[in-house]
Design a protein around this motif. Structure first.
Motif, PDB file in Angstrom:
ATOM      1  N   ILE A 191       0.857  -1.195   0.000  1.00 14.44           N
ATOM      2  CA  ILE A 191       0.000   0.000   0.000  1.00 14.44           C
ATOM      3  C   ILE A 191       0.893   1.246   0.000  1.00 14.44           C
ATOM      4  CG2 ILE A 191      -1.842   1.244   1.234  1.00 14.44           C
ATOM      5  CD1 ILE A 191      -2.445  -1.464   2.678  1.00 14.44           C
ATOM      6  N   LEU A 192       0.696   2.095  -0.986  1.00 12.89           N
ATOM      7  CA  LEU A 192       1.416   3.371  -1.047  1.00 12.89           C
ATOM      8  C   LEU A 192       0.410   4.492  -0.782  1.00 12.89           C
ATOM      9  CD1 LEU A 192       3.476   2.869  -4.371  1.00 12.89           C
ATOM     10  CD2 LEU A 192       4.155   2.237  -2.045  1.00 12.89           C
ATOM     11  N   ALA A 193       0.834   5.499  -0.011  1.00 13.83           N
ATOM     12  CA  ALA A 193      -0.068   6.627   0.266  1.00 13.83           C
ATOM     13  C   ALA A 193       0.054   7.653  -0.853  1.00 13.83           C
ATOM     14  CB  ALA A 193       0.305   7.258   1.608  1.00 13.83           C
ATOM     15  N   ARG A 194      -1.096   8.100  -1.363  1.00 14.81           N
ATOM     16  CA  ARG A 194      -1.071   9.173  -2.370  1.00 14.81           C
ATOM     17  C   ARG A 194      -0.866  10.466  -1.621  1.00 14.81           C
ATOM     18  NH1 ARG A 194      -5.384   8.777  -7.225  1.00 14.81           N
ATOM     19  NH2 ARG A 194      -4.112  10.488  -7.965  1.00 14.81           N
ATOM     20  N   GLU A 195       0.129  11.205  -1.983  1.00 22.92           N
ATOM     21  CA  GLU A 195       0.327  12.487  -1.306  1.00 22.92           C
ATOM     22  C   GLU A 195       0.339  13.566  -2.369  1.00 22.92           C
ATOM     23  OE1 GLU A 195       3.767  11.823   1.252  1.00 22.92           O
ATOM     24  OE2 GLU A 195       2.339  11.418   2.861  1.00 22.92           O
ATOM     25  N   GLY A 196      -0.252  14.709  -2.061  1.00 25.06           N
ATOM     26  CA  GLY A 196      -0.354  15.767  -3.060  1.00 25.06           C
ATOM     27  C   GLY A 196      -1.512  15.482  -3.999  1.00 25.06           C
ATOM     28  N   ASP A 197      -1.731  16.385  -4.947  1.00 18.40           N
ATOM     29  CA  ASP A 197      -2.895  16.248  -5.839  1.00 18.40           C
ATOM     30  C   ASP A 197      -2.496  15.767  -7.222  1.00 18.40           C
ATOM     31  OD1 ASP A 197      -4.189  17.529  -3.751  1.00 18.40           O
ATOM     32  OD2 ASP A 197      -3.763  19.522  -4.614  1.00 18.40           O
ATOM     33  N   MET A 227       5.592   4.126   1.268  1.00 19.25           N
ATOM     34  CA  MET A 227       5.062   2.780   1.486  1.00 19.25           C
ATOM     35  C   MET A 227       4.502   2.735   2.915  1.00 19.25           C
ATOM     36  SD  MET A 227       7.713  -0.341   1.082  1.00 19.25           S
ATOM     37  CE  MET A 227       7.466  -1.846   1.990  1.00 19.25           C
ATOM     38  N   VAL A 228       3.237   2.352   3.084  1.00 21.01           N
ATOM     39  CA  VAL A 228       2.645   2.437   4.426  1.00 21.01           C
ATOM     40  C   VAL A 228       2.116   1.106   4.970  1.00 21.01           C
ATOM     41  CG1 VAL A 228       2.066   4.886   4.161  1.00 21.01           C
ATOM     42  CG2 VAL A 228       0.363   3.177   3.541  1.00 21.01           C
ATOM     43  N   GLY A 229       1.997   0.095   4.127  1.00 19.38           N
ATOM     44  CA  GLY A 229       1.479  -1.180   4.631  1.00 19.38           C
ATOM     45  C   GLY A 229       1.351  -2.211   3.527  1.00 19.38           C
ATOM     46  N   ASP A 230       0.648  -3.292   3.843  1.00 19.13           N
ATOM     47  CA  ASP A 230       0.408  -4.301   2.812  1.00 19.13           C
ATOM     48  C   ASP A 230      -0.955  -4.937   2.998  1.00 19.13           C
ATOM     49  OD1 ASP A 230       0.986  -5.925   5.035  1.00 19.13           O
ATOM     50  OD2 ASP A 230       1.870  -7.483   3.803  1.00 19.13           O
ATOM     51  N   LEU A 257       1.555   6.661  11.900  1.00 18.34           N
ATOM     52  CA  LEU A 257       1.220   8.005  11.410  1.00 18.34           C
ATOM     53  C   LEU A 257       0.138   7.972  10.327  1.00 18.34           C
ATOM     54  CD1 LEU A 257       2.404  10.916  11.701  1.00 18.34           C
ATOM     55  CD2 LEU A 257       3.806  10.408   9.698  1.00 18.34           C
ATOM     56  N   TYR A 258       0.050   6.872   9.638  1.00 15.89           N
ATOM     57  CA  TYR A 258      -0.885   6.766   8.502  1.00 15.89           C
ATOM     58  C   TYR A 258      -2.183   6.042   8.861  1.00 15.89           C
ATOM     59  CZ  TYR A 258       2.846   8.453   5.458  1.00 15.89           C
ATOM     60  OH  TYR A 258       3.811   9.225   4.862  1.00 15.89           O
ATOM     61  N   ARG A 259      -2.347   5.723  10.157  1.00 17.45           N
ATOM     62  CA  ARG A 259      -3.581   5.029  10.554  1.00 17.45           C
ATOM     63  C   ARG A 259      -4.724   6.026  10.727  1.00 17.45           C
ATOM     64  NH1 ARG A 259      -0.685   0.968  14.723  1.00 17.45           N
ATOM     65  NH2 ARG A 259       0.386  -0.268  13.152  1.00 17.45           N
ATOM     66  N   TYR A 307      -7.158   4.438   5.025  1.00 25.66           N
ATOM     67  CA  TYR A 307      -6.303   3.730   4.058  1.00 25.66           C
ATOM     68  C   TYR A 307      -6.623   2.219   4.031  1.00 25.66           C
ATOM     69  CZ  TYR A 307      -3.204   7.812   3.547  1.00 25.66           C
ATOM     70  OH  TYR A 307      -2.675   9.046   3.278  1.00 25.66           O
ATOM     71  N   ALA A 308      -6.808   1.629   5.232  1.00 23.50           N
ATOM     72  CA  ALA A 308      -7.057   0.175   5.261  1.00 23.50           C
ATOM     73  C   ALA A 308      -8.384  -0.144   4.583  1.00 23.50           C
ATOM     74  CB  ALA A 308      -7.062  -0.317   6.706  1.00 23.50           C
ATOM     75  N   GLN A 309      -9.406   0.668   4.871  1.00 23.99           N
ATOM     76  CA  GLN A 309     -10.711   0.459   4.231  1.00 23.99           C
ATOM     77  C   GLN A 309     -10.587   0.489   2.726  1.00 23.99           C
ATOM     78  OE1 GLN A 309     -14.544   2.346   5.233  1.00 23.99           O
ATOM     79  NE2 GLN A 309     -13.333   3.553   6.670  1.00 23.99           N
ATOM     80  N   GLU A 310      -9.902   1.512   2.234  1.00 20.71           N
ATOM     81  CA  GLU A 310      -9.814   1.652   0.780  1.00 20.71           C
ATOM     82  C   GLU A 310      -8.983   0.517   0.172  1.00 20.71           C
ATOM     83  OE1 GLU A 310      -7.972   5.159  -1.109  1.00 20.71           O
ATOM     84  OE2 GLU A 310      -9.602   5.082  -2.546  1.00 20.71           O
TER      85      GLU A 310
END
Ligand SMILES: CC(C)(COP(=O)(O)OP(=O)(O)OC[C@H]1O[C@@H](n2cnc3c(N)ncnc32)[C@H](O)[C@@H]1OP(=O)(O)O)[C@@H](O)C(=O)NCCC(=O)NCCS
Length: 241
Positions: A79-85, A104-107, A146-148, A152-155
């Motif tokens: 799982i990668l976090a989208r940052e910015g637009d 990278m924030v999880g799997d 920090l990313y919880r 993110y997990a739901q999506e």
């Protein structure tokens, strides 16, 4: 050889170049460049307990990544976090710099109880002679605290479920009569696995003390169907009741 047609799908290989683009996150295949960070995450004992993982050396972690890439009964995405637009197209390569620069924030993983020869669209039964059911066990980790609590997990789970079942992400909600809030709504990814599995085959096994994870799966339409006291674990199934 029985002469019966075989449609053996290598689940892991089928997502080798797949990127699932969501609103807040991207799912990319677990690649060699992810291993070092993954290893650091798994040095954390609490995360290992919550995900029922064994400690591995860095070399073992590299071997595991290679194995997972080839496994026919497992599907893994980082799982990668989208940052910015920044605009990210729906079809993009995992090695594109727009993707590889994201944190990278999880799997998220799915373990298939067997490699299906062919999965019936309407039931979770398979045309095997032994009559055993087919299950697809989902697992998720947002390793970086920090990313919880950002959805993110739901999506990530909704995108994964859409990918494996072919059902829209809006299918995976506690009460289908209640429209998803804007916070929960996710992008409709036009990508699915070559051979879809029935959504009723989706299950999760979670420590009975892991309230955040149990609540997360309940929110996606899973219900507790079993409490295995000896393992201090609950089993949840999608749309079980
Ligand atoms: C469980 C975990 C995956 C949740 O990830 P997350 O990205 O924080 O979850 P989301 O933000 O998508 O939350 C979705 C829903 O899950 C539930 N939830 C998530 N964290 C929760 C918490 N700490 N307490 C209670 N409910 C929680 C809520 O219902 C939440 O919806 P809400 O924010 O609208 O109330 C994350 O805490 C984690 O990785 N923990 C460590 C590893 C682990 O336990 N993995 C599960 C093994 S199966």
């Amino acid at each position: 050889m029985t002469g019966r047609p075989r449609f053996v799908t290598s689940f892991m290989l089928c997502n080798k170049n797949t990127v699932l683009v969501g609103k807040k996150i991207l799912l990319v295949p677990y690649r060699i460049e992810h291993v070092a960070k993954y290893h650091v995450w798994m040095e954390n004992e609490e995360l290992r307990t919550l995900t029922a993982s064994e400690p591995l050396t860095l070399d073992q972690e590299y071997d595991m990544q290679q194995k997972w890439q080839m496994d026919e009964d497992k599907l893994t995405f980082i799982i990668l976090a989208r940052e910015g637009d920044a605009f990210i197209p729906d079809t993009i390569n995992p090695t594109d710099s727009q993707v590889s620069s994201l944190p990278m924030v999880g799997d998220v993983n799915i373990f298939f109880s067997r490699t299906p020869l062919s999965v019936s669209e309407s039931t979770n039964s398979l045309p095997f002679d032994d009559g055993q059911e087919f299950t697809a066990e989902a697992e998720i980790m947002i390793a970086e605290p920090l990313y919880r609590r950002r959805g993110y997990a739901q999506e990530a789970l909704r995108l994964m479920f859409q990918y494996v079942t072919g059902c829209p992400t809006s299918h995976f909600i506690q009460n289908p009569r209640v429209k998803m809030s804007q916070r929960e709504e996710t992008h409709q990814v036009p990508v699915k696995m070559p051979h879809s599995i029935p959504p009723t085959s989706l299950i999760a096994r979670i420590s009975d003390k892991n309230t955040p994870s149990i609540k997360l799966f309940e929110r996606l339409g899973f219900q507790i169907t079993k409490h295995v006291e000896v393992f201090e674990e609950v089993e949840l199934r999608w749309n079980a009741l």
